[in-house]
Design a protein around this motif. Structure first.
Motif: not given
Length: 348
Positions: A127-144
């Motif tokens: 999150e130093l370089t990407i938006p918090s929105t993108l980090a939250g969406i990346c987190n949602a890939t965990s089940p995959l």
């Protein structure tokens, strides 16, 4: 959020897992929700469910605010410290003891690294370089990631057409979020890679826990408290080596770190335990689908982050794919807490 939970069953998770194996899936003796004295929860489970979704959804915003005043390792250390303090208080109130046995503590050390220290640090650096929105969406890939790894690492997991389709759809959603058709232009590759690695770290930890601690006789709260304590110690060693002591203590970032730890890591886990015990892991883990939505709304409205059309569209595709991977025809790892196999949601 996080902790360990040897999974079993299948269930969705954010920064977490797959089907019925709750992140906070309770052990033999699940943590009971607050009671009014009549055997009924003091606060309805729907309100606690909404509170949990809000807390975890806002965690990415809190990480972003925290890193504006402190180094990523310092944010992670503070998060773990305050989260551990909340669980320690809960253990004292319930007169829980820490688990015993060198072997259990050795396994918990590994679990603490993959389920707390590593992913929390990666998200903070991302999150130093990407938006918090993108980090939250990346987190949602965990089940995959969890389903893909479980098919390789867990012999009892068998692929089905539905789950394989869900995996393919989910990663199509990831490519949509990242804007693959335009060559990922405007995307910080390093930050995005760290966020995706953080989401991958969770299922690695779940599978390890499933293989090593599923039979533990210690309570879920005891194991989770020990896990967070070990993760805090890991960051206490690493942080001074890679960061210098802050020369000032900005109030807003400091409050963000305190809230991230006390609420996003400590209180959230206690809420999750109560929900799993009351309504079951399958219902409790549905919170997973609300986290990226809340993270996106918070980032756009409160931090003024820009949102291209592909981000929400890709996020919906990711969640649809994750939902398909949660079919009942197999067992997949999930959960960040320890206890016996069941289901779990996820925390960032």
């Amino acid at each position: 959020m996080t902790t360990v939970t040897p999974p079993s069953g299948t269930d969705p998770a954010t920064g977490s897992a797959t089907a019925p194996s709750a992140p906070a899936s309770p052990p033999a003796t699940p943590a009971a929700p607050p009671s009014t004295g009549r055997g009924h929860p003091a606060v309805g489970w729907r309100l606690r469910f909404a509170a949990l979704a809000l807390i975890w959804g806002f965690s990415f915003l809190l990480i972003k605010v925290g890193t504006e005043g402190y180094a990523p390792f310092q944010v992670t250390f503070g998060r773990l410290l305050f989260g551990t303090a909340v669980l320690a208080a809960a253990m004292a109130v319930r007169r829980e003891r820490l688990p015993r046995g060198a072997r259990t503590w050795a396994h918990l050390t590994v679990a603490a690294f993959f389920l707390n220290a590593l992913p929390f640090s990666l998200f903070a650096y991302a999150e130093l370089t990407i938006p918090s929105t993108l980090a939250g969406i990346c987190n949602a890939t965990s089940p995959l990631w969890g389903m893909a790894l479980s098919l390789v690492a867990l012999s009892e997991d068998r692929p089905t057409r539905r789950r394989v389709a869900g995996l393919g759809i989910g990663f199509l959603g990831v490519l949509t979020v990242l804007g693959a058709w335009q060559g990922f232009s405007g995307l910080d590759v390093g930050g995005t890679a760290m966020a995706l690695l953080a989401s991958l770290s969770y299922p690695v930890g779940w599978i390890y826990v499933r293989r090593t601690l599923a039979g533990s006789s210690s309570s879920h709260l005891s194991l989770t408290g020990a896990q967070l304590t070990l993760a805090t110690l890991q960051l206490a060693v690493v942080t001074p080596l890679f960061t210098s002591a802050p020369s000032a203590f900005p109030v807003v970032p400091l409050l963000a770190v305190v809230a991230l730890g006390a609420l996003g890591t400590g209180v959230a886990m206690l809420l999750q335990y109560g929900l799993v015990a009351e309504v079951g892991p399958t219902t409790a883990t549905m919170v997973t689908y609300f986290i990226p939505v809340i993270a996106t709304v918070a980032g756009v409205t409160l931090l003024g982050e820009r949102l291209g059309w592909n981000t929400p569209v890709g996020a919906l595709i990711v969640l649809a794919g994750a939902a398909l991977t949660q079919g009942r025809a197999g067992r997949a790892p999930s959960g960040k807490g320890l206890g016996r196999p069941r289901a779990r949601p996820g925390r960032p």
